[in-house]
Write a protein that holds these residues in place. Structure first.
Motif, PDB file in Angstrom:
ATOM      1  N   ALA A   1       0.838  -1.206   0.000  1.00 38.31           N
ATOM      2  CA  ALA A   1       0.000   0.000   0.000  1.00 38.31           C
ATOM      3  C   ALA A   1       0.870   1.251   0.000  1.00 38.31           C
ATOM      4  O   ALA A   1       1.977   1.256   0.537  1.00 38.31           O
ATOM      5  CB  ALA A   1      -0.909   0.008   1.228  1.00 38.31           C
ATOM      6  N   THR A   2       0.349   2.310  -0.619  1.00 36.58           N
ATOM      7  CA  THR A   2       0.954   3.639  -0.536  1.00 36.58           C
ATOM      8  C   THR A   2      -0.062   4.562   0.117  1.00 36.58           C
ATOM      9  O   THR A   2      -1.269   4.448  -0.127  1.00 36.58           O
ATOM     10  CB  THR A   2       1.344   4.180  -1.921  1.00 36.58           C
ATOM     11  OG1 THR A   2       0.176   4.278  -2.746  1.00 36.58           O
ATOM     12  CG2 THR A   2       2.359   3.279  -2.595  1.00 36.58           C
ATOM     13  N   ILE A   3       0.422   5.488   0.934  1.00 34.09           N
ATOM     14  CA  ILE A   3      -0.459   6.350   1.724  1.00 34.09           C
ATOM     15  C   ILE A   3      -0.063   7.812   1.524  1.00 34.09           C
ATOM     16  O   ILE A   3       1.117   8.148   1.564  1.00 34.09           O
ATOM     17  CB  ILE A   3      -0.389   6.030   3.236  1.00 34.09           C
ATOM     18  CG1 ILE A   3      -0.421   4.525   3.483  1.00 34.09           C
ATOM     19  CG2 ILE A   3      -1.485   6.755   3.981  1.00 34.09           C
ATOM     20  CD1 ILE A   3      -1.719   3.851   3.223  1.00 34.09           C
TER      21      ILE A   3
ATOM     22  N   PHE B   1      -8.719   4.359  -1.514  1.00 33.08           N
ATOM     23  CA  PHE B   1      -9.697   4.703  -0.488  1.00 33.08           C
ATOM     24  C   PHE B   1      -9.335   6.065   0.087  1.00 33.08           C
ATOM     25  O   PHE B   1      -8.160   6.332   0.372  1.00 33.08           O
ATOM     26  CB  PHE B   1      -9.668   3.672   0.646  1.00 33.08           C
ATOM     27  CG  PHE B   1     -10.071   2.281   0.254  1.00 33.08           C
ATOM     28  CD1 PHE B   1     -11.331   1.793   0.566  1.00 33.08           C
ATOM     29  CD2 PHE B   1      -9.183   1.448  -0.423  1.00 33.08           C
ATOM     30  CE1 PHE B   1     -11.705   0.505   0.206  1.00 33.08           C
ATOM     31  CE2 PHE B   1      -9.548   0.157  -0.775  1.00 33.08           C
ATOM     32  CZ  PHE B   1     -10.816  -0.318  -0.463  1.00 33.08           C
ATOM     33  N   ASN B   2     -10.332   6.912   0.259  1.00 34.81           N
ATOM     34  CA  ASN B   2     -10.123   8.197   0.921  1.00 34.81           C
ATOM     35  C   ASN B   2     -10.877   8.168   2.245  1.00 34.81           C
ATOM     36  O   ASN B   2     -12.112   8.252   2.277  1.00 34.81           O
ATOM     37  CB  ASN B   2     -10.612   9.350   0.043  1.00 34.81           C
ATOM     38  CG  ASN B   2      -9.768   9.508  -1.205  1.00 34.81           C
ATOM     39  OD1 ASN B   2      -8.562   9.738  -1.117  1.00 34.81           O
ATOM     40  ND2 ASN B   2     -10.370   9.379  -2.367  1.00 34.81           N
ATOM     41  N   ILE B   3     -10.126   8.041   3.333  1.00 35.54           N
ATOM     42  CA  ILE B   3     -10.730   7.843   4.646  1.00 35.54           C
ATOM     43  C   ILE B   3     -10.091   8.795   5.647  1.00 35.54           C
ATOM     44  O   ILE B   3      -8.884   8.709   5.927  1.00 35.54           O
ATOM     45  CB  ILE B   3     -10.549   6.387   5.133  1.00 35.54           C
ATOM     46  CG1 ILE B   3     -11.104   5.388   4.103  1.00 35.54           C
ATOM     47  CG2 ILE B   3     -11.218   6.183   6.483  1.00 35.54           C
ATOM     48  CD1 ILE B   3     -10.768   3.947   4.406  1.00 35.54           C
ATOM     49  N   ASN B   4     -10.887   9.713   6.172  1.00 41.38           N
ATOM     50  CA  ASN B   4     -10.473  10.596   7.267  1.00 41.38           C
ATOM     51  C   ASN B   4      -9.118  11.257   7.013  1.00 41.38           C
ATOM     52  O   ASN B   4      -8.233  11.262   7.865  1.00 41.38           O
ATOM     53  CB  ASN B   4     -10.427   9.799   8.578  1.00 41.38           C
ATOM     54  CG  ASN B   4     -10.402  10.720   9.805  1.00 41.38           C
ATOM     55  OD1 ASN B   4     -10.931  11.829   9.764  1.00 41.38           O
ATOM     56  ND2 ASN B   4      -9.783  10.259  10.884  1.00 41.38           N
ATOM     57  N   GLY B   5      -8.963  11.817   5.815  1.00 40.89           N
ATOM     58  CA  GLY B   5      -7.736  12.550   5.488  1.00 40.89           C
ATOM     59  C   GLY B   5      -6.623  11.710   4.922  1.00 40.89           C
ATOM     60  O   GLY B   5      -5.570  12.241   4.549  1.00 40.89           O
ATOM     61  N   LEU B   6      -6.811  10.378   4.859  1.00 37.19           N
ATOM     62  CA  LEU B   6      -5.804   9.498   4.275  1.00 37.19           C
ATOM     63  C   LEU B   6      -6.261   9.026   2.898  1.00 37.19           C
ATOM     64  O   LEU B   6      -7.421   8.638   2.715  1.00 37.19           O
ATOM     65  CB  LEU B   6      -5.565   8.269   5.164  1.00 37.19           C
ATOM     66  CG  LEU B   6      -4.915   8.479   6.529  1.00 37.19           C
ATOM     67  CD1 LEU B   6      -4.768   7.139   7.241  1.00 37.19           C
ATOM     68  CD2 LEU B   6      -3.559   9.154   6.391  1.00 37.19           C
ATOM     69  N   SER B   7      -5.363   9.059   1.945  1.00 42.90           N
ATOM     70  CA  SER B   7      -5.603   8.469   0.630  1.00 42.90           C
ATOM     71  C   SER B   7      -4.778   7.193   0.562  1.00 42.90           C
ATOM     72  O   SER B   7      -3.553   7.228   0.476  1.00 42.90           O
ATOM     73  CB  SER B   7      -5.186   9.436  -0.480  1.00 42.90           C
ATOM     74  OG  SER B   7      -5.373   8.837  -1.748  1.00 42.90           O
ATOM     75  N   ILE B   8      -5.477   6.048   0.614  1.00 42.29           N
ATOM     76  CA  ILE B   8      -4.826   4.741   0.688  1.00 42.29           C
ATOM     77  C   ILE B   8      -4.985   4.033  -0.649  1.00 42.29           C
ATOM     78  O   ILE B   8      -6.098   3.768  -1.088  1.00 42.29           O
ATOM     79  CB  ILE B   8      -5.450   3.880   1.799  1.00 42.29           C
ATOM     80  CG1 ILE B   8      -5.394   4.618   3.142  1.00 42.29           C
ATOM     81  CG2 ILE B   8      -4.759   2.528   1.888  1.00 42.29           C
ATOM     82  CD1 ILE B   8      -6.192   3.944   4.246  1.00 42.29           C
ATOM     83  N   THR B   9      -3.876   3.726  -1.302  1.00 36.42           N
ATOM     84  CA  THR B   9      -3.899   2.968  -2.548  1.00 36.42           C
ATOM     85  C   THR B   9      -3.332   1.583  -2.265  1.00 36.42           C
ATOM     86  O   THR B   9      -2.167   1.439  -1.860  1.00 36.42           O
ATOM     87  CB  THR B   9      -3.063   3.660  -3.633  1.00 36.42           C
ATOM     88  OG1 THR B   9      -3.600   4.956  -3.878  1.00 36.42           O
ATOM     89  CG2 THR B   9      -3.095   2.853  -4.927  1.00 36.42           C
ATOM     90  N   VAL B  10      -4.177   0.568  -2.445  1.00 41.92           N
ATOM     91  CA  VAL B  10      -3.751  -0.799  -2.146  1.00 41.92           C
ATOM     92  C   VAL B  10      -3.130  -1.435  -3.381  1.00 41.92           C
ATOM     93  O   VAL B  10      -3.595  -1.248  -4.498  1.00 41.92           O
ATOM     94  CB  VAL B  10      -4.935  -1.649  -1.633  1.00 41.92           C
ATOM     95  CG1 VAL B  10      -5.417  -1.102  -0.301  1.00 41.92           C
ATOM     96  CG2 VAL B  10      -6.086  -1.682  -2.629  1.00 41.92           C
ATOM     97  N   LEU B  11      -2.066  -2.207  -3.144  1.00 47.82           N
ATOM     98  CA  LEU B  11      -1.303  -2.816  -4.228  1.00 47.82           C
ATOM     99  C   LEU B  11      -1.332  -4.343  -4.180  1.00 47.82           C
ATOM    100  O   LEU B  11      -1.130  -5.001  -5.207  1.00 47.82           O
ATOM    101  CB  LEU B  11       0.153  -2.340  -4.178  1.00 47.82           C
ATOM    102  CG  LEU B  11       0.368  -0.823  -4.173  1.00 47.82           C
ATOM    103  CD1 LEU B  11       1.847  -0.513  -3.980  1.00 47.82           C
ATOM    104  CD2 LEU B  11      -0.140  -0.204  -5.468  1.00 47.82           C
TER     105      LEU B  11
END
Length: 529
Positions: free
Chosen positions: A85-87, A272-282
């Motif tokens: 994941a990248t955050i 995913f954009n959750i509570n200020g975090l943009s999480i890209t799952v790999l």
């Protein structure tokens, strides 16, 4: 001036041309002065246009953006396994450590066609109808999500025909008819128009069809229409058994699924954009595996935002100071054509540059803009019931004796290692960002909002200025047009004045001609030869 042809001095022997030019020289000076005044006004318009563009860029770009508190709340994250994941964190992300599990990765729906019978010449340029005559006239339907362009018509859930505004996404069913002469390329083009990705691999003799995006909602469906068997003949029927042993396989679209701090989230994409975090799952995590996300305040990033803002402000206010305090150019008159002939291009450029550089000297409108900016920067901002100033953050001017000429309104950050003027001072800004990041963000967003509002008032349209102009552009254009009319009238008066003198000399030449003729007659009568 008149351009008609004249023949002068034939009988008088006088240099009439030179005499007339001397007589009209005074009026020519008036025309030249008007043209020079108009040229200086044109230069002044250009000077204001250039400066106004920079003021507007600060107003509409930097200040408009930095009015928002979030721009002074930079955050940074680290992730324990960057291969999974990248955050990225926005200013609203919460500081702390969080756990992440990746259950599923989002995938696109894909249909891999069966390998077609190699005995059939089924190349990209051949006709589909060459495979089986029964294909002609058959239809298939493709149901897929499509993005509508502005003006497209579609039927909503209520059965009403709607005109798209542009950008809407709907599930649309499109029928494709196999027509005579249709090639494989034509067929794949029709599939793409229906909202799916499509290609044909000639080496492997297979169609490849996929959804335009990942996720369950973006999946597609392809079916025969009217009980035909076009899909089977095209190698796209997943229920058929083909003689060459190959099969058509449809993989369904899949949503991404994660657990963040034990709570499950589902997304049609891998971001995913959750509570200020943009999480890209790999990639998926193992059942007993957790990824650790650590979020902290990014002091350096916020510091640089403030520093970049001050750099832009300083460049603008320094230029305004330079223009306002420019040396007088009274001794520099506008150059005539004759004067330019005796000068080099560099000398002309320097001479005219001196005049141009002085055009906004002590300009009242420029002074108003400068006062608005400098007074706002000196003003306070309310933060949690307390009035704070730039000086509370170690940001101040160098002072009258230490600052360079025309840099007295520029601001410096104490402790800035890149600036020798203040590098050894205590870094109060960085300290504030560490100890009270929210209060610091409130102050600087409030300061930028105040600057924005100050310029907004100066940029309102009036009878003399257009919208987003801090100077009287309408009045200056009116004055320029007035010069054009005055120059036209002055040139006409000059031409008329010149013509009158030429007419007088022409009358004199005519009189001398008659006198000479009469003298010749008298001389002839008296026996002269």
């Amino acid at each position: 001036m008149s351009d008609r042809m004249r023949i002068t001095g034939m009988y008088s022997g006088m240099d009439t041309e030179s005499i007339v030019q001397q007589l009209v020289a005074a009026k020519q000076v008036k025309v030249d002065n008007l043209k020079n005044d108009q040229k200086k006004l044109e230069w002044k318009q250009t000077a204001w246009q250039d400066l106004n563009a920079k003021i507007y860029n600060l107003y509409s770009g930097t200040l408009s953006k930095l009015r928002m508190t979030g721009n002074f709340k930079s955050k940074k994250t680290t992730v324990s396994d960057a291969t999974k994941a990248t955050i990225k964190a926005t200013g609203s992300a919460v500081n702390g450590t969080q756990s992440l599990k990746i259950k599923e990765i989002a995938k696109s729906g894909i249909l891999t066609g069966a390998k077609l019978d190699t005995s059939i010449k089924y190349k990209g340029t051949n006709s589909i109808t060459g495979i089986d005559s029964s294909l002609k006239g058959q239809k298939i339907s493709v149901t897929a999500k499509v993005k509508l362009a502005k003006g497209d018509k579609y039927i909503n859930e209520a059965g009403n025909t709607i005109t798209a505004e542009g950008g809407e996404e709907i599930n649309q069913t499109t029928e494709i008819e196999i027509t005579e002469g249709m090639t494989i390329n034509d067929f794949t083009d029709k599939l793409r128009e229906a909202g799916v990705n499509a290609s044909f691999d000639e080496n492997n003799q297979r169609f490849f069809i996929s959804a335009s995006d990942t996720g369950v909602e973006n999946d597609f469906k392809i079916e025969n229409v009217g009980g035909g068997d076009a899909l089977k003949l095209l190698g796209l029927d997943t229920t058929a058994t083909y003689s060459n042993g190959s099969t058509a396989i449809k993989t369904a679209g899949q949503d991404a699924k994660i657990e963040l701090n034990g709570s499950e989230f589902v997304s049609g994409s891998n971001t995913f954009n959750i509570n200020g975090l943009s999480i890209t799952v790999l990639g998926k995590t193992a059942d007993d595996e957790e990824i650790t996300i650590n979020t902290t305040t990014d002091v350096d990033a916020t510091y640089n935002v403030i520093k970049d803002f001050l750099t832009e402000y300083n460049e603008l206010i320094n230029e305004m100071d330079k223009l306002y305090n420019a040396d007088s150019a009274r001794k520099y008159n506008m150059l005539s054509a004759d004067e330019k002939e005796g000068m080099t291009d560099e000398e002309i450029e320097t001479w005219e540059g001196t005049i141009k550089g002085s055009l906004l000297r002590k300009d009242t409108q420029l002074g108003s803009v400068m006062n608005a900016l400098t007074n706002t920067m000196l003003g306070g901002v309310q933060v949690n019931g307390k009035t704070l100033y730039l000086s509370n953050f170690g940001i101040k001017t160098l002072g009258y004796f230490k600052a360079k000429d025309n840099e007295h309104h520029a601001y410096y950050i104490d402790g800035d290692p890149d600036d020798e003027n203040v590098a050894n001072e205590e870094d109060l800004l960085r300290k504030a960002l560490l100890e009270d990041p929210d209060g610091t963000a409130e102050f600087f967003s409030g300061l930028c909002k105040n600057l924005y509002n100050s310029l907004d008032k100066l940029m309102g349209t009036t009878d003399y200025s257009s919208i987003y102009k801090v100077y009287n552009d309408k009045q200056m254009q009116k004055d320029y047009d007035n010069y054009t009319q005055r120059i036209k009238e002055a040139e006409q008066k000059l031409s008329d004045y010149e013509d009158r003198w030429y007419d007088k000399f022409a009358q004199m030449e005519t009189a001398l001609s008659k006198l000479q003729s009469n003298q010749s007659i008298v001389s002839s009568m008296l026996g002269g030869g």
